[in-house]
Design a protein around this motif. Structure first.
Motif, mmCIF file in Angstrom:
data_model
loop_
_atom_site.group_PDB
_atom_site.id
_atom_site.type_symbol
_atom_site.label_atom_id
_atom_site.label_comp_id
_atom_site.label_asym_id
_atom_site.label_seq_id
_atom_site.Cartn_x
_atom_site.Cartn_y
_atom_site.Cartn_z
ATOM 1 N N ILE A 185 0.857 -1.182 0.000
ATOM 2 C CA ILE A 185 0.000 0.000 0.000
ATOM 3 C C ILE A 185 0.895 1.235 0.000
ATOM 4 O O ILE A 185 1.769 1.364 0.864
ATOM 5 N N GLU A 186 0.697 2.136 -0.964
ATOM 6 C CA GLU A 186 1.563 3.303 -1.106
ATOM 7 C C GLU A 186 0.798 4.589 -0.851
ATOM 8 O O GLU A 186 -0.359 4.745 -1.270
ATOM 9 N N ILE A 187 1.464 5.524 -0.172
ATOM 10 C CA ILE A 187 0.908 6.849 0.082
ATOM 11 C C ILE A 187 1.963 7.874 -0.294
ATOM 12 O O ILE A 187 3.057 7.889 0.281
ATOM 13 N N GLN A 188 1.650 8.713 -1.257
ATOM 14 C CA GLN A 188 2.585 9.720 -1.741
ATOM 15 C C GLN A 188 2.434 11.002 -0.934
ATOM 16 O O GLN A 188 1.325 11.460 -0.668
ATOM 17 N N LEU A 189 3.574 11.599 -0.560
ATOM 18 C CA LEU A 189 3.562 12.900 0.117
ATOM 19 C C LEU A 189 4.138 13.940 -0.836
ATOM 20 O O LEU A 189 5.217 14.478 -0.615
ATOM 21 N N ASP A 190 3.417 14.191 -1.924
ATOM 22 C CA ASP A 190 3.960 15.063 -2.969
ATOM 23 C C ASP A 190 3.206 16.380 -3.098
ATOM 24 O O ASP A 190 3.366 17.106 -4.075
#
Length: 245
Positions: A185-190
């Motif tokens: 599971i990926e969560i981007q902080l962009d």
């Protein structure tokens, strides 16, 4: 050196791995939740990894870079990204932490600051692998022992910026969860938040009997104490420092 929030030792209890599938689930604003229960991933160790890379100036750079922009104008709108996994590239210190609340009412934090590294086979069943001050290929890793899921009420995993690190708008970070079963599971902080110093990344809660991961990605301008107030943890915080190395 700037100061950062560190849980006061006299007010807290003493604190002292998962595989991935080939596919990934990305949690976004439109699709912010995933059930660990429904994918059969509520046992074993949940591995949570923080990795990051630095953006260079969007429109600056060397003469060679400016020449490239003249030849390829479309690249002007593509930020030049530089990997930041070596000390020589840039001074980066992002830290991974976790606020926890257990079913018996115990609350606390696991984080590098203050050396609150937690415990995997004892309360709070959350443990940090260590403090990566300069970035490494493996980044920073947090483990959650879901064999003790019945003793865990809620978790909030967060990232904060330590001294002399560029703001979040110059740092592209990714938090990846590796459950014991099913896809990562990926969560981007962009998102661009130039003045933010901390970010609540995701929460793990129990919803109608399911253990659910919920994307938060809420940037704040303060430190851990502000995240605490935002999510109602009620801990007592004080100034903290890291030892020089």
């Amino acid at each position: 050196m700037a100061f950062w929030d560190s849980l006061r030792r006299d007010k807290s209890p003493h604190f002292d791995s998962g595989s991935s599938a080939s596919n990934a689930i990305e949690l976004t604003k439109r699709h912010p939740m995933v059930s660990l229960t429904k994918q059969g991933a509520t046992t074993g160790n949940l591995r949570v990894n923080l990795s990051w890379r630095m953006r260079s100036s969007d429109f600056g750079g060397s003469t060679r870079q400016r020449g490239s922009l003249l030849r390829h104008p479309s690249k002007m709108f593509q930020p030049d990204v530089v990997q930041a996994h070596t000390q020589g590239v840039v001074n980066v210190d992002l830290d991974l932490g976790c606020l926890y609340e257990l079913e018996d009412g115990t609350k606390g934090v696991v984080q590098p600051l203050g050396n609150f590294l937690g415990g995997l086979n004892e309360s709070p069943y959350v443990q940090l692998s260590g403090d990566d001050r300069f970035g490494s290929p493996s980044g920073e890793t947090l483990y959650v022992n879901l064999d003790h899921r019945d003793e865990i009420k809620r978790l909030l995993v967060f990232v904060y910026i330590y001294d002399q690190t560029p703001a979040f708008d110059r740092t592209h970070a990714v938090v990846t969860l590796y459950p014991s079963n099913g896809p990562r599971i990926e969560i981007q902080l962009d998102e661009r938040h130039p003045q933010a110093r901390s970010c609540a990344v995701f929460a793990i809660d129990k919803v109608k009997g399911d253990m659910v991961v919920r994307r938060e990605v809420k940037f704040v301008y303060g430190f851990q104490a502000e995240l605490d107030r935002l999510y109602g943890w009620g801990l007592q915080w004080g100034r903290g420092y890291k030892t020089k190395i």
